[in-house]
Each structure stands twice: as C-alpha cells, then as structure tokens.
Design a protein around this motif. Structure first.
Motif: not given
Length: 356
Positions: A108, A82, A78, A217
């Motif tokens: 994810t 991101s 994650p 997430s």
C-alpha cells in the motif's frame, strides 16, 4: 463546502442504514440462540458496504481534488489487501499473520506517489517509505490492545474517520477519502449501537486489524496531500495508549497482557460504558482540534509531540469523577502536579533507595 458536506452526509447515512439492516438480524439471531455462526462475523458486512461505497465514490465523484492523481490501482488494491488480511486472520497464527499484514502495508505504501505534496521533502523517499511501513504496521498489528470492548476500539477509530471527514469538508483533503471515511464511520456506529449496552457479538481481532488497515489506506492516500501530519495526529489516541501500555508492562503496573496495561482497560474495569464512551469522545475531539491546528503550522514536529503528551495525560485522567467547573489555572496546576508525580515515580523506579 456545502457540496462536500452533503456528499459525506449521504455516505455516512447510507452506510449506517445498510449495516443496521443487514447486521441487526444476525445480532438478534445470536441473542435468541446463543449459537455463533460464521455469518455472524461483523467484518464481512463492513467490508461489503465499504467496497460497494468506495466503488461508488470512485466512479461518481470527480476526484480532481487530489494533488497526486487517484489511479485505479490505488483504489482497487486496498480493497483486495483488506480481504486478504481478514482471510489470513482466520487461517494463520500470530507470526504468519503479522508477515501478511506487513506485506500488505508495504504494498500500500509502495503504490502511493510521494511528490510535491510531501511534507517531509528533506527525508529521502526510500527512508520515508520505510518509516511509513513501520509506522502503519505497528498501527495495524498493535490496534488489538484497544479491543477489550467494541467501544474502546470503535470510538478512537471513529475519531480518525471524523478527522478525515472534516478535512474533506473544508477542502484540506480529497473528498474521496472523506467519503470512504464516512462509510467506515457509518458502519462502525451502526455496529456499536447494536452492541452498546449489551455486547451481543464481539469484534474479533482480525476485524479490528482489517478495519484499521482500511483506515490506514485512506491515511496513506494523503501522503502527498500536504495534510499528512494532521492525518497522523488523528491516531494519537492509539499511540498514547500503546506508549502507556509498554511503559506499564515493563516498568509500572507490570500486568502480563499488553492490553491490560492501557488506561482504557483500567477505565473499562471501573466505569460503565456511558462514562467510558463519553470520556473517549471528548479526548478524541481534543485530538482532532489539535490536528486541525497542525494544518496552519510551519513546524511539522513540535505540535505532534506536544499533542502526544497531552493525549497521554488526558487518557490517564479518563473516567475520573467530575469535580465541578474548574478554572484554566486549576487545570494547569493539576497537569503540572501529575507530570511532576510521574517524573518522580519514574526516577524512583530507576533509582531505588534502600529503606530501613
């Protein structure tokens, strides 16, 4: 519980202080020069603090309270995705950016183990994963409808973090996800304090999507933790606003931009930020309370539907003048009256009558 509360409190305070000290000079610099620079973007600061804190939480906490083990790739991926999402927001246009976000959400979802903690065992795993990809892709890409002011984005997202924090404190969710939610809560609160009465530096849409992905997430880490329906309910403010925006765009107000059809946009046009923020916080706390009731519910569907209807009604009433203390009976009468009026308006739209 006291240990969990102390841990989360430390993470919130440290994140708040770090964000405030790092970002306040950028806000002051922009206020003095009115010249925007790339180092004034908010998300890189939020991301840096979050990544540092998440690493600290992963290596310092026992993380033995997960039903499904927290592996290294569930922690690292994650953070990587991101950064990719935010970088893509600076490079790509809408369609290409959407593909990147959906791919990151799919990755994810794929790494999350769906085992004994799955609250929907009757749904095939492949169908459940597909549903999660669709659900969180809409959540991340649609969150931009709440970004007319930093307040209308940060307050609902902070409520999600508060919900995750409370689940961790009472032992209904892993402490790691609560600590990470505390990091996001602290950084977002610091940003909003610096931009409360006068917005110095706006949150760009890429930052909103990036923050929402990080929250997503954390929610997805709870897929196998018996509390996932409550986690989804924390996001009901967004789903209520999206429902109203779509309805108004095609049936009701019919404003061109989807964001302009939300209740929060209409409230932001009429009321000051204190009234707006206070109203959103009250609604968010009601949503959190309903989500906590879900922890003790056997039925996984009915309460979330009822809560969604209540949230739509509460969002529709935000910003209305305070009319003094009223009894529960009066509030119920008003709710039923509003519901009947909405049904009647909808029937008139679909069944127009010729008037002489």
């Amino acid at each position: 519980m006291s240990y969990s509360l102390l841990v989360v409190f430390i993470f919130v305070i440290l994140a708040f202080m770090a964000m405030y000290m790092m970002y306040l000079p950028r806000c002051n610099e922009y206020s003095n020069s009115l010249s925007f620079k790339m180092n004034m973007l908010a998300f890189p600061y939020i991301y840096f603090i979050y990544a540092l804190g998440a690493a600290g939480a992963y290596f310092s906490l026992a993380n033995n309270d997960f039903v499904e083990d927290l592996t290294l790739h569930r922690f690292l991926l994650p953070l990587l995705l991101s950064a990719i999402i935010y970088g893509a927001s600076l490079i790509f246009y809408t369609f290409s950016f959407s593909i990147v976000v959906i791919a990151c959400i799919a990755a994810t979802v794929w790494i999350q183990p769906i085992g004994v903690g799955n609250v929907f065992p009757d749904i095939p795993v492949w169908a459940f994963r597909l549903l999660l990809v669709v659900l969180f892709s809409v959540y991340c890409l649609g969150i931009k409808i709440l970004n007319m002011l930093p307040h209308t984005f940060i307050v609902p997202q902070s409520i999600v973090c508060v919900g995750l924090i409370f689940l961790g404190i009472i032992g209904a969710a892993p402490l790691y996800t609560s600590a990470c939610a505390g990091l996001l809560l602290g950084t977002m609160c610091a940003y909003m304090i610096m931009n409360y009465y006068s917005v110095k530096i706006d949150l760009d849409d890429g930052a909103c999507v990036g923050i929402t992905y990080l929250i997503s997430s954390l929610l997805l880490m709870n897929v196998g933790e018996f509390n996932f329906v409550s986690c989804i309910m924390f996001t009901l403010v967004f789903w209520a606003e999206l429902t109203v925006a779509v309805f108004n765009k095609f049936i009701g107000e019919r404003r061109q931009n989807l964001a302009e059809n939300t209740n929060y946009y209409l409230a932001a046009e009429k009321y000051n930020v204190t009234v707006l923020t206070t109203g959103m916080i009250k609604i968010g706390l009601v949503v959190c309370l309903l989500a906590l009731f879900q922890l003790f519910s056997v039925n996984m569907y009915s309460l979330i539907i009822v809560s969604g209807i209540i949230t739509i009604w509460l969002n529709g009433s935000i910003g209305k003048p305070f009319r003094g203390l009223r009894s529960i009976k009066d509030i119920n009468k008003e709710f039923v009256s509003d519901l009947k009026k909405n049904i009647e308006d909808t029937k008139n739209i679909f069944n127009p009558k010729d008037k002489q």
